[in-house]
Scaffold this motif. Structure first.
Motif, short mmCIF file in Angstrom:
data_model
loop_
_atom_site.label_atom_id
_atom_site.label_comp_id
_atom_site.label_asym_id
_atom_site.label_seq_id
_atom_site.Cartn_x
_atom_site.Cartn_y
_atom_site.Cartn_z
N VAL A 98 46.04 38.64 49.52
CA VAL A 98 47.16 38.99 49.41
C VAL A 98 47.79 38.86 48.49
O VAL A 98 48.36 39.27 47.05
N GLU A 99 47.59 37.27 47.54
CA GLU A 99 48.06 36.80 46.42
C GLU A 99 47.32 37.81 44.98
O GLU A 99 47.80 37.66 44.06
N ARG A 100 45.30 37.67 45.59
CA ARG A 100 45.24 38.71 44.35
C ARG A 100 45.19 40.07 43.89
O ARG A 100 45.59 40.41 42.62
N CYS A 101 45.73 40.25 45.47
CA CYS A 101 46.80 42.57 44.86
C CYS A 101 47.75 42.00 44.47
O CYS A 101 47.45 42.68 43.47
N PHE A 102 48.63 41.05 44.28
CA PHE A 102 50.29 40.69 43.71
C PHE A 102 49.96 40.76 42.22
O PHE A 102 49.97 41.19 41.57
N ASN A 103 48.47 39.81 41.60
CA ASN A 103 47.98 39.66 40.67
C ASN A 103 47.87 40.63 39.61
O ASN A 103 47.64 40.97 39.00
N GLN A 104 46.88 41.78 40.70
CA GLN A 104 46.61 42.68 39.74
C GLN A 104 47.57 43.49 39.25
O GLN A 104 47.90 44.73 38.24
N LEU A 105 48.81 43.40 41.08
CA LEU A 105 49.52 44.69 40.28
C LEU A 105 51.10 43.86 39.32
O LEU A 105 51.17 45.03 38.67
N LYS A 106 50.42 43.13 39.14
CA LYS A 106 51.25 42.25 38.03
C LYS A 106 50.82 43.42 36.37
O LYS A 106 51.46 42.57 35.90
N SER A 107 49.59 43.58 36.53
CA SER A 107 49.27 43.75 34.65
C SER A 107 49.68 44.86 34.77
O SER A 107 49.00 45.13 33.57
N PHE A 108 49.95 45.68 35.70
CA PHE A 108 51.04 47.05 35.17
C PHE A 108 52.56 46.74 34.62
O PHE A 108 53.16 45.67 35.53
N ARG A 109 52.79 47.00 33.18
CA ARG A 109 53.65 45.62 33.08
C ARG A 109 54.99 46.16 33.00
O ARG A 109 55.91 45.75 33.11
N GLY A 110 55.13 47.75 33.72
CA GLY A 110 56.76 47.91 34.55
C GLY A 110 56.69 47.58 35.00
O GLY A 110 57.69 47.47 35.76
N ILE A 111 56.03 46.98 36.13
CA ILE A 111 56.40 46.57 37.50
C ILE A 111 56.18 44.43 36.92
O ILE A 111 57.09 44.04 38.07
N ALA A 112 56.04 44.76 36.37
CA ALA A 112 55.41 43.14 35.90
C ALA A 112 56.99 42.53 35.17
O ALA A 112 57.79 41.29 35.34
N THR A 113 57.64 43.09 34.21
CA THR A 113 59.01 43.37 33.74
C THR A 113 60.03 44.27 34.44
O THR A 113 61.32 43.82 34.24
N ARG A 114 60.12 44.37 35.50
CA ARG A 114 60.88 45.29 36.72
C ARG A 114 61.60 46.30 35.42
O ARG A 114 62.47 46.20 35.17
N TYR A 115 60.63 47.56 35.15
CA TYR A 115 61.44 48.23 33.66
C TYR A 115 62.13 48.90 34.07
O TYR A 115 63.17 49.16 33.63
N GLU A 116 62.01 49.51 35.62
CA GLU A 116 62.46 50.75 36.32
C GLU A 116 64.21 49.81 37.28
O GLU A 116 63.75 48.64 37.26
N LYS A 117 65.57 50.77 36.80
CA LYS A 117 66.54 50.30 37.41
C LYS A 117 66.90 49.98 38.45
O LYS A 117 67.24 49.37 38.71
N THR A 118 66.50 51.08 38.89
CA THR A 118 66.85 51.95 40.61
C THR A 118 65.69 51.29 41.44
O THR A 118 64.57 50.94 41.27
N ALA A 119 66.18 50.69 42.76
CA ALA A 119 64.97 50.54 43.51
C ALA A 119 63.68 50.99 44.45
O ALA A 119 62.88 50.85 44.40
N THR A 120 64.29 52.57 44.20
CA THR A 120 63.91 53.32 44.71
C THR A 120 62.38 53.87 43.71
O THR A 120 61.47 53.89 43.25
N SER A 121 62.70 53.97 42.09
CA SER A 121 61.90 53.89 41.28
C SER A 121 61.35 53.01 40.71
O SER A 121 59.89 53.34 40.95
N TYR A 122 61.72 51.81 41.56
CA TYR A 122 60.00 50.58 41.33
C TYR A 122 59.57 50.66 42.42
O TYR A 122 58.11 50.43 42.19
N GLU A 123 59.83 50.90 43.69
CA GLU A 123 59.05 51.41 44.67
C GLU A 123 58.33 52.73 44.52
O GLU A 123 56.97 52.09 44.76
#
Length: 72
Positions: free
Chosen positions: A35-60
């Protein structure tokens, strides 16, 4: 990765109490690592790591899209 000498001395000083905790479960630890490795791979996407989206729906939606891309 080699263990530090002060950690080895501390573990030796503690004796039998210096090892893994008695509740250590190897299978649970492997799943947690997965699970931790999966989260690390997800954080390689810049928009997810920096929480670029403002609403919870778009972030999800972004997390779902990134998860699908990693799975595929």
């Amino acid at each position: 990765m080699p263990e530090k000498t002060d950690q080895q001395r501390h573990r030796h000083h503690r004796g039998r109490r210096g090892g893994r905790p008695p509740g250590f479960n190897r299978e649970v630890y492997r799943r947690r690592n997965l699970v931790e490795r999966c989260f690390n791979q997800l954080k390689s996407f810049r928009g997810i790591a920096t929480r670029y989206e403002k609403t919870a729906t778009s972030y999800e939606a972004a997390v779902t899209l990134a998860s699908l891309l990693l799975w595929a």
